[in-house]
Design a protein around this motif. Structure first.
Motif, PDB file in Angstrom:
ATOM      1  N   ALA A  15     -16.751   2.177  -0.891  1.00  0.00           N
ATOM      2  CA  ALA A  15     -15.430   1.687  -0.261  1.00  0.00           C
ATOM      3  C   ALA A  15     -13.954   2.190  -0.793  1.00  0.00           C
ATOM      4  O   ALA A  15     -13.820   2.700  -2.498  1.00  0.00           O
ATOM      5  CB  ALA A  15     -15.127  -0.560  -0.928  1.00  0.00           C
ATOM      6  N   ALA A  26     -11.751  -4.306  -2.746  1.00  0.00           N
ATOM      7  CA  ALA A  26     -13.420  -3.690  -2.652  1.00  0.00           C
ATOM      8  C   ALA A  26     -14.421  -4.448  -3.304  1.00  0.00           C
ATOM      9  O   ALA A  26     -15.099  -4.748  -2.637  1.00  0.00           O
ATOM     10  CB  ALA A  26     -12.669  -2.280  -3.108  1.00  0.00           C
ATOM     11  N   ALA A  31     -18.266  -4.639  -2.632  1.00  0.00           N
ATOM     12  CA  ALA A  31     -18.626  -2.872  -2.236  1.00  0.00           C
ATOM     13  C   ALA A  31     -19.463  -2.744  -3.682  1.00  0.00           C
ATOM     14  O   ALA A  31     -19.556  -3.421  -4.313  1.00  0.00           O
ATOM     15  CB  ALA A  31     -16.841  -2.036  -2.265  1.00  0.00           C
ATOM     16  N   THR A 271     -14.171  -3.915   4.312  1.00  0.00           N
ATOM     17  CA  THR A 271     -15.606  -3.791   3.062  1.00  0.00           C
ATOM     18  C   THR A 271     -16.242  -4.753   3.938  1.00  0.00           C
ATOM     19  O   THR A 271     -17.829  -5.617   3.669  1.00  0.00           O
ATOM     20  CB  THR A 271     -14.761  -4.306   1.751  1.00  0.00           C
ATOM     21  OG1 THR A 271     -14.278  -3.302   1.649  1.00  0.00           O
ATOM     22  CG2 THR A 271     -16.407  -4.114   0.647  1.00  0.00           C
ATOM     23  N   ARG A 275     -20.148  -5.428   4.756  1.00  0.00           N
ATOM     24  CA  ARG A 275     -21.359  -5.556   3.786  1.00  0.00           C
ATOM     25  C   ARG A 275     -21.910  -6.601   4.694  1.00  0.00           C
ATOM     26  O   ARG A 275     -23.425  -6.899   4.780  1.00  0.00           O
ATOM     27  CB  ARG A 275     -20.438  -6.818   2.815  1.00  0.00           C
ATOM     28  CG  ARG A 275     -21.133  -7.945   1.622  1.00  0.00           C
ATOM     29  CD  ARG A 275     -21.798  -7.079   1.064  1.00  0.00           C
ATOM     30  NE  ARG A 275     -23.390  -5.665   0.979  1.00  0.00           N
ATOM     31  CZ  ARG A 275     -23.417  -4.348  -0.256  1.00  0.00           C
ATOM     32  NH1 ARG A 275     -22.834  -4.081  -0.730  1.00  0.00           N
ATOM     33  NH2 ARG A 275     -24.951  -4.224   0.631  1.00  0.00           N
TER      34      ARG A 275
END
Length: 409
Positions: A15, A26, A31, A271, A275
């Motif tokens: 990220a 992030a 991240a 993010t 994810r």
């Protein structure tokens, strides 16, 4: 293109961060690694970036959460830059960064000399489009190559198959794209004198353009415009959230989100969405439906898949911005049915907030009862960062972002 299975090596979600707030977002939203810049030698000078002390603090914060830090040092340097590079690299080494992202071979050699313990990642600015170049860079000491955006998935898979297994492959999966080869563009230099290859791009490809016939000065003829204007050089944003399994099976080790100059909200939402998309792909599950929705809630141009499924046609351009949501508040705490909020944009009693929390599906909360910091009922929160008390039975986690859909004109 067909693939048999996802590789054993789990990929990384990478990220962007333009400052400490975005770095924290992030990390908080999932991240595995963050890329950022110091105040010199990065390809994005618009964000505040990180002073030496901030860089050291940021590395400590990230490492304490098991997250790696990659420092961009990827401008195309001129002679006047060279004497300043070595002390900059030493500073970053001492701060504890995990990798340097470089474009120039001279910078690469200098980094290997002053910081041999820091990995070398080859920037997308280098324009790696074939396995011969990737292999040569590996022989020179590169740990990773960030591939050019102009490659198809088929080409990525071929490059992966013909390079050493311990050479890592990084590809962009989301964000802005340049109308140029690997970001090497001279429009900004021409129009403004700001060198895009030194991190100072004025983004003239995002400007509105019209034709002007030389004998009719001041008469501007539109070029295939929409309601927002003409964008003949304005590429659509990349969005590969629905194709993570294909990227993994092509052998991509790191999935990169573009956007160091964008907001902390953008970093958090993008993010969080990727994810979940990555976790779904690793688990062999279908994409969670809200992922696609989430990526439409951040500021973006119309989406495309870039070059991954073949060369795009003219539909890659003419994309104007979509900004349907804005962050209304950030939750500071929740206790006994009261959420303490810090205002970011004006909102009103009776609004419905769309809440973003790390790792969770977004959910809605009605804001029917709000008070100011003195406990007085209010009709709206209209002062920047004012404290607002929201009475709700829904527990809201500290750090959660409360978004409001903008009203259409």
């Amino acid at each position: 293109m067909s693939f048999e299975k996802i590789p054993d090596r789990l990929p990384e979600l990478l990220a962007p961060a333009g400052d400490m707030e975005r770095l924290q977002a992030a990390v908080q939203f999932g991240a595995d690694a963050v890329y950022l810049a110091g105040t010199q030698f990065g390809m994005r000078s618009a964000p505040s970036n990180f002073t030496p002390q901030q860089l050291a603090d940021g590395v400590r914060f990230a490492h304490s959460h098991g997250v790696r830090i990659y420092l961009t040092c990827n401008i195309i340097p001129h002679n006047s830059d060279v004497e300043h590079l070595e002390p900059f690299l030493r500073m970053a080494r001492d701060a504890g960064v995990d990798a340097f992202i470089v474009t120039d071979m001279g910078v690469m050699e200098m980094a290997q000399k002053v910081a041999p313990q820091v990995d070398i990642h080859i920037s997308t600015q280098t324009g790696v489009t074939n396995y011969a170049a990737a292999r040569r860079l590996y022989d020179l000491g590169a740990k990773r190559v960030v591939l050019a955006r102009e490659l198809s998935l088929e080409e990525v898979a071929t490059l992966r198959a013909k390079t050493p297994k311990d050479l890592e492959i990084e590809c962009f999966v989301h964000g802005a794209m340049c109308v140029s080869i690997s970001g090497r563009c001279l429009l900004s230099n021409y129009f403004t004198g700001r060198d895009g290859n030194h991190g100072e791009c004025a983004q003239p490809c995002r400007w509105k353009y019209a034709l002007c016939e030389e004998t009719r000065p001041g008469v501007y003829l539109p070029i295939d415009e929409d309601s927002n204007g003409s964008y003949i050089l304005n590429a659509k944003d990349m969005n590969m959230s629905e194709h993570i399994p294909e990227l993994l099976q092509a052998g991509v080790d790191s999935l990169k989100i573009e956007g160091r100059a964008k907001s902390a909200y953008y970093t958090a939402a993008a993010t969080n969405a990727y994810r979940r998309a990555l976790n779904d792909a690793i688990a062999g599950k279908p994409l969670t439906p809200w992922v696609k929705e989430e990526l439409n809630k951040i500021s973006h141009r119309q989406y495309s898949t870039g070059f991954y499924f073949g060369r795009p046609d003219e539909s890659l351009t003419l994309g104007s911005y979509v900004r349907d949501y804005e962050v209304a508040a950030v939750c500071e705490s929740y206790h006994n049915g009261v959420a303490v909020l810090s205002q970011r944009n004006r909102f009103f009693r009776g609004d419905t907030a769309d809440v973003l929390e790390p790792g969770k599906a977004p959910y809605l909360v009605k804001m029917d009862h709000i008070e100011n910091g003195d406990g007085e009922p209010i009709e709206s929160a209209n002062h920047a960062v004012m404290r607002v008390l929201l009475y709700t039975d829904t527990p809201i986690a500290p750090g959660a972002l409360l978004r409001i859909r903008k009203q259409k004109d």
